[in-house]
Scaffold this motif. Sequence first.
Motif, mmCIF file in Angstrom:
data_model
loop_
_atom_site.group_PDB
_atom_site.id
_atom_site.type_symbol
_atom_site.label_atom_id
_atom_site.label_comp_id
_atom_site.label_asym_id
_atom_site.label_seq_id
_atom_site.Cartn_x
_atom_site.Cartn_y
_atom_site.Cartn_z
ATOM 1 N N GLU A 134 -7.280 3.239 -3.667
ATOM 2 C CA GLU A 134 -6.705 2.928 -4.982
ATOM 3 C C GLU A 134 -6.989 4.049 -5.976
ATOM 4 O O GLU A 134 -6.120 4.442 -6.762
ATOM 5 C CB GLU A 134 -7.258 1.603 -5.512
ATOM 6 C CG GLU A 134 -6.690 1.217 -6.867
ATOM 7 C CD GLU A 134 -7.301 -0.056 -7.438
ATOM 8 O OE1 GLU A 134 -6.938 -0.404 -8.581
ATOM 9 O OE2 GLU A 134 -8.137 -0.701 -6.765
ATOM 10 N N ASN B 138 -7.112 5.861 3.232
ATOM 11 C CA ASN B 138 -7.804 4.859 4.039
ATOM 12 C C ASN B 138 -8.005 5.353 5.473
ATOM 13 O O ASN B 138 -9.085 5.208 6.051
ATOM 14 C CB ASN B 138 -7.008 3.553 4.026
ATOM 15 C CG ASN B 138 -7.850 2.359 4.393
ATOM 16 O OD1 ASN B 138 -8.940 2.169 3.865
ATOM 17 N ND2 ASN B 138 -7.366 1.558 5.316
ATOM 18 N N MET C 18 0.846 -1.184 0.000
ATOM 19 C CA MET C 18 0.000 0.000 0.000
ATOM 20 C C MET C 18 0.895 1.253 0.000
ATOM 21 O O MET C 18 1.831 1.347 0.778
ATOM 22 C CB MET C 18 -0.887 -0.020 1.247
ATOM 23 C CG MET C 18 -2.139 0.820 1.116
ATOM 24 S SD MET C 18 -3.163 0.786 2.613
ATOM 25 C CE MET C 18 -4.612 0.002 1.991
ATOM 26 N N GLN D 176 -13.756 -3.032 -4.837
ATOM 27 C CA GLN D 176 -13.321 -3.076 -6.236
ATOM 28 C C GLN D 176 -12.973 -1.669 -6.693
ATOM 29 O O GLN D 176 -13.518 -0.687 -6.195
ATOM 30 C CB GLN D 176 -14.467 -3.620 -7.119
ATOM 31 C CG GLN D 176 -14.890 -5.029 -6.802
ATOM 32 C CD GLN D 176 -13.882 -6.050 -7.281
ATOM 33 O OE1 GLN D 176 -13.128 -5.795 -8.205
ATOM 34 N NE2 GLN D 176 -13.859 -7.207 -6.644
ATOM 35 N N SER D 177 -12.114 -1.572 -7.680
ATOM 36 C CA SER D 177 -11.762 -0.261 -8.226
ATOM 37 C C SER D 177 -13.000 0.386 -8.864
ATOM 38 O O SER D 177 -13.972 -0.298 -9.198
ATOM 39 C CB SER D 177 -10.657 -0.398 -9.274
ATOM 40 O OG SER D 177 -11.182 -0.946 -10.465
ATOM 41 N N GLU E 216 -2.479 5.757 -0.550
ATOM 42 C CA GLU E 216 -3.538 4.804 -0.197
ATOM 43 C C GLU E 216 -3.717 4.725 1.320
ATOM 44 O O GLU E 216 -4.853 4.722 1.815
ATOM 45 C CB GLU E 216 -3.209 3.419 -0.773
ATOM 46 C CG GLU E 216 -3.338 3.363 -2.279
ATOM 47 C CD GLU E 216 -2.819 2.067 -2.853
ATOM 48 O OE1 GLU E 216 -3.590 1.372 -3.539
ATOM 49 O OE2 GLU E 216 -1.631 1.753 -2.628
ATOM 50 N N ARG E 217 -2.611 4.656 2.035
ATOM 51 C CA ARG E 217 -2.694 4.584 3.504
ATOM 52 C C ARG E 217 -3.388 5.815 4.079
ATOM 53 O O ARG E 217 -4.271 5.714 4.931
ATOM 54 C CB ARG E 217 -1.285 4.459 4.109
ATOM 55 C CG ARG E 217 -0.876 3.034 4.415
ATOM 56 C CD ARG E 217 0.380 2.975 5.258
ATOM 57 N NE ARG E 217 1.525 3.606 4.623
ATOM 58 C CZ ARG E 217 2.289 3.024 3.702
ATOM 59 N NH1 ARG E 217 2.009 1.798 3.303
ATOM 60 N NH2 ARG E 217 3.311 3.659 3.183
ATOM 61 N N ASN F 93 -13.038 1.065 -4.042
ATOM 62 C CA ASN F 93 -11.727 1.205 -3.409
ATOM 63 C C ASN F 93 -11.219 2.634 -3.615
ATOM 64 O O ASN F 93 -10.539 2.941 -4.588
ATOM 65 C CB ASN F 93 -10.754 0.182 -4.002
ATOM 66 C CG ASN F 93 -9.471 0.094 -3.211
ATOM 67 O OD1 ASN F 93 -8.980 1.088 -2.674
ATOM 68 N ND2 ASN F 93 -8.914 -1.099 -3.146
ATOM 69 N N ASP G 96 -13.967 -1.091 4.261
ATOM 70 C CA ASP G 96 -12.904 -2.079 4.088
ATOM 71 C C ASP G 96 -12.407 -2.002 2.656
ATOM 72 O O ASP G 96 -13.028 -2.541 1.743
ATOM 73 C CB ASP G 96 -13.470 -3.472 4.403
ATOM 74 C CG ASP G 96 -12.469 -4.575 4.166
ATOM 75 O OD1 ASP G 96 -11.256 -4.282 4.076
ATOM 76 O OD2 ASP G 96 -12.895 -5.746 4.077
ATOM 77 N N SER G 97 -11.281 -1.335 2.444
ATOM 78 C CA SER G 97 -10.773 -1.157 1.073
ATOM 79 C C SER G 97 -10.238 -2.454 0.484
ATOM 80 O O SER G 97 -10.211 -2.625 -0.730
ATOM 81 C CB SER G 97 -9.677 -0.082 1.042
ATOM 82 O OG SER G 97 -8.562 -0.483 1.809
ATOM 83 N N GLU G 98 -9.829 -3.410 1.340
ATOM 84 C CA GLU G 98 -9.264 -4.660 0.829
ATOM 85 C C GLU G 98 -10.286 -5.491 0.076
ATOM 86 O O GLU G 98 -9.942 -6.242 -0.830
ATOM 87 C CB GLU G 98 -8.662 -5.471 1.978
ATOM 88 C CG GLU G 98 -7.368 -4.864 2.507
ATOM 89 C CD GLU G 98 -6.732 -5.704 3.598
ATOM 90 O OE1 GLU G 98 -6.969 -6.922 3.627
ATOM 91 O OE2 GLU G 98 -6.006 -5.129 4.420
ATOM 92 N N ASN G 99 -11.544 -5.402 0.462
ATOM 93 C CA ASN G 99 -12.595 -6.167 -0.216
ATOM 94 C C ASN G 99 -13.405 -5.307 -1.177
ATOM 95 O O ASN G 99 -14.499 -5.686 -1.583
ATOM 96 C CB ASN G 99 -13.519 -6.820 0.813
ATOM 97 C CG ASN G 99 -12.788 -7.883 1.604
ATOM 98 O OD1 ASN G 99 -12.092 -8.711 1.032
ATOM 99 N ND2 ASN G 99 -12.908 -7.843 2.915
#
Length: 198
Positions: free
Chosen positions: A157, A9, A1, A98-99, A5-6, A154, A93-96
């Motif tokens: 991203e 988030n 990341m 989609q762009s 992005e960090r 996301n 939750d950015s990990e799950n």
Amino acid sequence: MTNIERNTNKIIKKLHERGGNDKAILSALRRSNSILSRQATIVWPLLFEYIKEKDIFGENSKQTVSERAIFTALRCYSVFEQGNDIERDREYDSENAQSLFRNLSFLRKDEHLREALDRRVQSVLSTTNIEAVARSVVSLTKIIKANNPATKINYPELANDLYNFQLGFEAARKVAIKWGREYFWLNDEINSKESRED
């Protein structure tokens, strides 16, 4: 990341907390076209708390590449968040997620949306003007919200893509290629999978 992005988030998680003054900040984000807008002043404490690094292109009196990228992603978040109880009731939750353009690809399967959506996306993919792209990604976020409010986007991203987009012509074209692949290729994968299942 990446740092972009960090930071994005962290800001979104802070905005998502119910106890804060996030409604005023979200409203200001929706009403502001850029960080330079007077309405955006309420967003500055939160934004500047997390954006510590200096951009090589930034000057003290101008918005930096990082600030523009993160602000635009936050604006998309605020647009999607407005009145969206599905989004509000779940932890971000950015990990799950989609762009943005992958989410648009899912909408592209709808024949009623495809032609107009293709026109809008082609317009984004063909420009290197960050102001036009910033306006367009906000509009595209509204389309996703109207047609699939349960989806997850996301935003970190997106912020990173917008950051890279501003680093020159070649960098902007690389981001456009990434977005084009997400928009067109995923749709082709879905179509071929569906035809195999039939």
